[in-house]
Design a protein around this motif. Structure first.
Motif, PDB file in Angstrom:
ATOM      1  N   LEU A   1      -5.562  11.642  -2.061  1.00  0.00           N
ATOM      2  CA  LEU A   1      -4.947  11.661  -3.384  1.00  0.00           C
ATOM      3  C   LEU A   1      -5.975  11.590  -4.510  1.00  0.00           C
ATOM      4  CD1 LEU A   1      -2.004   9.297  -2.474  1.00  0.00           C
ATOM      5  CD2 LEU A   1      -1.762  11.686  -3.206  1.00  0.00           C
TER       6      LEU A   1
ATOM      7  N   TRP B   1      -4.136   4.378   5.626  1.00  0.00           N
ATOM      8  CA  TRP B   1      -3.909   4.406   4.184  1.00  0.00           C
ATOM      9  C   TRP B   1      -5.178   4.783   3.426  1.00  0.00           C
ATOM     10  CZ3 TRP B   1      -6.739   1.384   0.965  1.00  0.00           C
ATOM     11  CH2 TRP B   1      -7.421   0.313   1.543  1.00  0.00           C
TER      12      TRP B   1
ATOM     13  N   VAL C   1       0.781   4.401  -2.564  1.00  0.00           N
ATOM     14  CA  VAL C   1       0.656   5.798  -2.133  1.00  0.00           C
ATOM     15  C   VAL C   1       1.845   6.614  -2.642  1.00  0.00           C
ATOM     16  CG1 VAL C   1       0.652   7.338  -0.112  1.00  0.00           C
ATOM     17  CG2 VAL C   1      -0.817   5.306  -0.137  1.00  0.00           C
ATOM     18  N   ASP C   2       3.057   6.071  -2.539  1.00  0.00           N
ATOM     19  CA  ASP C   2       4.248   6.781  -3.033  1.00  0.00           C
ATOM     20  C   ASP C   2       4.148   7.045  -4.526  1.00  0.00           C
ATOM     21  OD1 ASP C   2       5.292   6.763  -0.468  1.00  0.00           O
ATOM     22  OD2 ASP C   2       6.677   5.095  -0.849  1.00  0.00           O
TER      23      ASP C   2
ATOM     24  N   GLN D   1      -5.229   8.410   3.180  1.00  0.00           N
ATOM     25  CA  GLN D   1      -4.184   8.863   2.265  1.00  0.00           C
ATOM     26  C   GLN D   1      -4.647   8.719   0.814  1.00  0.00           C
ATOM     27  OE1 GLN D   1      -0.966   6.318   3.533  1.00  0.00           O
ATOM     28  NE2 GLN D   1      -0.207   7.821   5.007  1.00  0.00           N
ATOM     29  N   ILE D   2      -5.223   7.565   0.487  1.00  0.00           N
ATOM     30  CA  ILE D   2      -5.713   7.334  -0.879  1.00  0.00           C
ATOM     31  C   ILE D   2      -6.858   8.296  -1.200  1.00  0.00           C
ATOM     32  CG2 ILE D   2      -6.819   5.660  -2.425  1.00  0.00           C
ATOM     33  CD1 ILE D   2      -4.190   4.512  -1.983  1.00  0.00           C
TER      34      ILE D   2
ATOM     35  N   ALA E   1       1.389   7.282  -6.275  1.00  0.00           N
ATOM     36  CA  ALA E   1       0.303   8.245  -6.501  1.00  0.00           C
ATOM     37  C   ALA E   1       0.747   9.670  -6.194  1.00  0.00           C
ATOM     38  CB  ALA E   1      -0.912   7.872  -5.654  1.00  0.00           C
ATOM     39  N   ARG E   2       1.560   9.849  -5.192  1.00  0.00           N
ATOM     40  CA  ARG E   2       2.044  11.194  -4.839  1.00  0.00           C
ATOM     41  C   ARG E   2       2.914  11.800  -5.935  1.00  0.00           C
ATOM     42  NH1 ARG E   2       3.029   9.626   1.357  1.00  0.00           N
ATOM     43  NH2 ARG E   2       1.009  10.319   2.126  1.00  0.00           N
TER      44      ARG E   2
ATOM     45  N   ILE F   1      -5.280   4.879 -10.207  1.00  0.00           N
ATOM     46  CA  ILE F   1      -5.052   4.527  -8.797  1.00  0.00           C
ATOM     47  C   ILE F   1      -6.082   3.493  -8.337  1.00  0.00           C
ATOM     48  CG2 ILE F   1      -6.360   6.384  -7.693  1.00  0.00           C
ATOM     49  CD1 ILE F   1      -4.096   6.567  -5.612  1.00  0.00           C
TER      50      ILE F   1
ATOM     51  N   ILE G   1       0.839  -1.207   0.000  1.00  0.00           N
ATOM     52  CA  ILE G   1       0.000   0.000   0.000  1.00  0.00           C
ATOM     53  C   ILE G   1       0.865   1.244   0.000  1.00  0.00           C
ATOM     54  CG2 ILE G   1      -1.677   1.326   1.353  1.00  0.00           C
ATOM     55  CD1 ILE G   1      -2.876  -1.439   2.169  1.00  0.00           C
ATOM     56  N   ASP G   2       1.940   1.235   0.785  1.00  0.00           N
ATOM     57  CA  ASP G   2       2.863   2.378   0.807  1.00  0.00           C
ATOM     58  C   ASP G   2       3.442   2.640  -0.581  1.00  0.00           C
ATOM     59  OD1 ASP G   2       2.438   2.740   3.516  1.00  0.00           O
ATOM     60  OD2 ASP G   2       4.375   1.886   4.134  1.00  0.00           O
TER      61      ASP G   2
END
Length: 191
Positions: free
Chosen positions: A130, A123, A63-64, A126-127, A66-67, A79, A59-60
């Motif tokens: 984003l 997470w 997220v990385d 976070q998603i 996507a950023r 995503i 998942i990280d």
């Protein structure tokens, strides 16, 4: 060997539940001694924590990635596609394990609180951040949340939750969940 141990532990944890699986059973399935198992993992909890870490790393990574992307409708679709690949792919069994063993997971997470990193479930926010344009109104935010949940919770529906109705393949559920999520995202622009 470590990877093989994790795969077998995951298999047994999802078949029998975390509490219903012993280290002895894991060792027997692997055809090794408990001492050999202890060499790699000091406890059953260490196995579970390693599986949770594996999911967190996946998942990280999402997220990385996507950023690093520029926000667009295509990015939103991508995503969700990547999240679906994760939830219906390799990580799906870990997600199922965590879902079906929540009391144990909560207990272990409470003991390990303060270790660092985001709290379990962080997470999702976070998603969502984003996926959501800065100027989104409540209607758009709700559609985006619902699109995300179509992927996340749709993965649990790939097996019969209530024991009735036909089994549906994870691939079919992934396809349908993504279609629902895309419809929700496509509709957000018209409101």
């Amino acid at each position: 060997m470590r990877d093989r141990i994790l795969r077998v532990a995951l298999e047994l944890f999802t078949e029998q539940g975390y509490d219903g699986t012993s280290l002895r059973e894991i060792a027997e399935r692997l055809n090794v001694t408990k001492a050999a198992l202890y060499y790699h993992f000091k406890s059953k909890e260490a196995l579970l924590l390693s599986l949770m870490e594996e999911l967190k790393e996946s998942i990280d990574a999402l997220v990385d990635w996507a950023r690093e992307q520029e926000f667009s409708a295509e990015f939103q679709a991508e995503i969700l596609e990547r999240l679906a690949d994760l939830f219906y792919g390799d990580a799906s069994r870990i997600v199922r394990l965590l879902q079906e063993n929540q009391p144990v997971i909560r207990s272990i997470a409470a003991e390990k609180q303060g270790i660092g990193g985001p709290k379990p479930g962080e997470w999702v926010f976070q998603i969502l951040d984003l996926l959501t344009p800065a100027d989104a109104d409540l209607y758009q935010r709700t559609r985006i949340r619902t699109a995300l949940m179509a992927i996340v919770f749709g993965s649990f529906a790939s097996r019969r939750l209530d024991g009735t109705g036909p089994e549906v393949s994870p691939e079919e559920h992934k396809k349908v969940s993504l279609a629902v999520a895309r419809e929700l995202l496509d509709g957000q622009l018209g409101q």
